[in-house]
Design an enzyme around this catalytic site. Structure first.
Site, PDB file in Angstrom:
ATOM      1  N   LYS A 147      -9.132  30.031  61.715  1.00 47.82           N
ATOM      2  CA  LYS A 147      -8.354  29.145  60.831  1.00 47.82           C
ATOM      3  C   LYS A 147      -7.810  29.959  59.667  1.00 47.82           C
ATOM      4  O   LYS A 147      -8.550  30.736  59.046  1.00 47.82           O
ATOM      5  CB  LYS A 147      -9.241  27.992  60.330  1.00 47.82           C
ATOM      6  CG  LYS A 147      -8.515  27.057  59.368  1.00 47.82           C
ATOM      7  CD  LYS A 147      -9.222  25.727  59.263  1.00 47.82           C
ATOM      8  CE  LYS A 147     -10.434  25.694  58.378  1.00 47.82           C
ATOM      9  NZ  LYS A 147     -10.197  26.069  56.974  1.00 47.82           N
TER      10      LYS A 147
ATOM     11  N   ASP B  99     -15.098  28.307  55.265  1.00 44.67           N
ATOM     12  CA  ASP B  99     -15.444  29.158  54.121  1.00 44.67           C
ATOM     13  C   ASP B  99     -15.934  28.324  52.946  1.00 44.67           C
ATOM     14  O   ASP B  99     -16.329  28.857  51.911  1.00 44.67           O
ATOM     15  CB  ASP B  99     -14.272  30.066  53.728  1.00 44.67           C
ATOM     16  CG  ASP B  99     -13.072  29.304  53.198  1.00 44.67           C
ATOM     17  OD1 ASP B  99     -13.022  28.062  53.348  1.00 44.67           O
ATOM     18  OD2 ASP B  99     -12.169  29.953  52.633  1.00 44.67           O
ATOM     19  N   SER B 100     -15.972  26.979  53.129  1.00 35.96           N
ATOM     20  CA  SER B 100     -16.633  26.125  52.135  1.00 35.96           C
ATOM     21  C   SER B 100     -18.091  26.561  51.979  1.00 35.96           C
ATOM     22  O   SER B 100     -18.728  26.262  50.966  1.00 35.96           O
ATOM     23  CB  SER B 100     -16.579  24.656  52.567  1.00 35.96           C
ATOM     24  OG  SER B 100     -17.151  24.489  53.852  1.00 35.96           O
TER      25      SER B 100
ATOM     26  N   ASP C 253     -13.185  30.534  59.846  1.00 30.17           N
ATOM     27  CA  ASP C 253     -12.146  30.782  58.842  1.00 30.17           C
ATOM     28  C   ASP C 253     -11.854  32.263  58.688  1.00 30.17           C
ATOM     29  O   ASP C 253     -12.740  33.101  58.895  1.00 30.17           O
ATOM     30  CB  ASP C 253     -12.635  30.280  57.471  1.00 30.17           C
ATOM     31  CG  ASP C 253     -12.047  28.931  57.118  1.00 30.17           C
ATOM     32  OD1 ASP C 253     -10.869  28.697  57.421  1.00 30.17           O
ATOM     33  OD2 ASP C 253     -12.781  28.112  56.533  1.00 30.17           O
TER      34      ASP C 253
ATOM     35  N   GLU D 181      -5.764  18.640  54.944  1.00 28.67           N
ATOM     36  CA  GLU D 181      -6.788  18.346  53.942  1.00 28.67           C
ATOM     37  C   GLU D 181      -6.202  17.553  52.776  1.00 28.67           C
ATOM     38  O   GLU D 181      -5.211  17.964  52.155  1.00 28.67           O
ATOM     39  CB  GLU D 181      -7.434  19.653  53.430  1.00 28.67           C
ATOM     40  CG  GLU D 181      -8.498  19.372  52.359  1.00 28.67           C
ATOM     41  CD  GLU D 181      -9.482  20.493  52.126  1.00 28.67           C
ATOM     42  OE1 GLU D 181      -9.442  21.521  52.818  1.00 28.67           O
ATOM     43  OE2 GLU D 181     -10.329  20.320  51.215  1.00 28.67           O
TER      44      GLU D 181
HETATM   45  O1  KIV Z   1     -14.017  25.481  54.688  1.00 27.35           O
HETATM   46  C1  KIV Z   1     -14.106  24.353  55.179  1.00 27.35           C
HETATM   47  O2  KIV Z   1     -15.189  23.787  55.351  1.00 27.35           O
HETATM   48  C2  KIV Z   1     -12.853  23.703  55.559  1.00 27.35           C
HETATM   49  C3  KIV Z   1     -12.892  22.240  55.871  1.00 27.35           C
HETATM   50  C4  KIV Z   1     -13.092  21.488  54.635  1.00 27.35           C
HETATM   51  C5  KIV Z   1     -11.709  21.828  56.624  1.00 27.35           C
HETATM   52  O3  KIV Z   1     -11.852  24.327  55.592  1.00 27.35           O
END
Ligand code: KIV
Length: 303
Positions: free
Chosen positions: A135, A66-67, A105, A204
């Site tokens: 996730k 979700d980044s 995510d 993280e």
């Molecule tokens: O959202 C994301 O990209 C992440 C990674 C930084 C692990 O959760």
């Protein structure tokens, strides 16, 4: 037979330009983990970054993190992205992935309210196909949700240490677990998630000694980001490692390319070519029309 099919033994295949290719499964990841082979994970945030990741011969896992809310949609935090926007982005990423194991995510706001809200969001994502694991950012606080998803057969990747979805409560994006008690809390949370049935665990931004200790004392793969070399897997945000943005990356990022500078230089060269009338070139970038067709065209429109 071409087209996607799901084998009864969980062996998944996708149609591919050169024929059938097998998509990696959780068993492949577990096998690498048991053989102590480092596992390489990168994020993908759209069809293009999915194709880049999927075409890498040695990469194992694509994470639809979700980044993407911040990195490719321009939100100021991951809290802001609506579930539907994340969901449609997953669809474009998944169209580009054929071979790699996929983790997606559950974005902020799609699972916290209740177990049923969580199951509804999770089922919607899993119905897209190709996703191997979901996730969930958090540990103790989301136990009921994680337990239920595991019960209904959805592999869950936990995410502890720095939890960006909780940055308002933790005072920003800070390294977690530097103090002994905080470190113990993170380790207990990891053991708790393992007990709940999580298949993997993102760690993280925790100190590297803590990540290494946790990895050695857990029996599920750990995926580190900003947590040093001692984890079972490493993950980086693709935009960071390829230098796709004009932001200074975090200390833990290694930049393997500088797409932003290459791309802006290229776009500027194109703009200069257009202004100098040197693009498009008549011989190279155009389509021909026979003289008699053009003459007839003129007589048709001019008569
Ligand atoms: O959202 C994301 O990209 C992440 C990674 C930084 C692990 O959760």
């Amino acid at each position: 037979m071409l087209g996607r099919m799901t084998g009864r033994l969980g062996v998944r295949f996708s149609s591919h330009a050169v024929g059938l290719v097998r998509q990696k499964t959780l068993s492949d990841i577990t096998k690498s983990y048991k053989a102590r082979e480092p596992i390489a994970v990168v994020t993908a945030h759209d069809f293009i970054t999915a194709r880049i990741a999927d075409s890498s011969t040695d990469l194992d896992v694509v994470l639809i993190g979700d980044s993407l809310a911040m990195v490719s949609k321009g939100y100021s935090s991951t809290l802001e992205i609506p579930f539907d926007e994340y969901y449609y982005t997953c669809k474009s990423v998944l169209r580009g992935v054929h071979e790699k194991y996929v983790i997606a995510d559950l974005p902020f706001g799609s699972f916290e309210a209740s177990v049923s809200q969580c199951v509804e969001s999770a089922v919607k994502l899993m119905k897209l196909g190709k996703i191997g694991s979901l996730k969930i950012e958090g540990g103790f606080e989301h136990a009921a949700q994680i337990k239920r998803l595991v019960e209904i057969g959805i592999p869950i990747t936990g995410h502890i240490g720095l939890k960006p979805q909780q940055f308002n409560a933790t005072g920003g994006y800070k390294v977690q677990g530097k103090k002994a008690h905080d470190a113990a809390n993170i380790f207990n949370e990891a053991k708790f998630l393992q007990e709940l049935g999580c298949s993997m665990l993102v760690l993280e931004c925790i100190p590297h000694r803590l990540a290494e200790y946790m990895t050695a004392n857990l029996n599920i793969p750990t995926i580190g980001i900003g947590s040093g070399p001692g984890t079972s897997a490493q993950v980086l945000v693709q935009a960071d490692m390829l230098g796709m943005l004009d932001f200074k990356p975090a200390k833990f990022v290694k930049q393997y390319a500088n797409f932003y500078s290459t791309a802006t230089t290229a776009v500027n060269s194109y703009a200069l070519d257009v202004k100098a009338k040197s693009f498009p070139e008549l011989e190279t970038h155009t389509y021909q029309m026979k003289n008699e067709e053009f003459d007839e065209f003129k007589s048709l429109v001019e008569s």
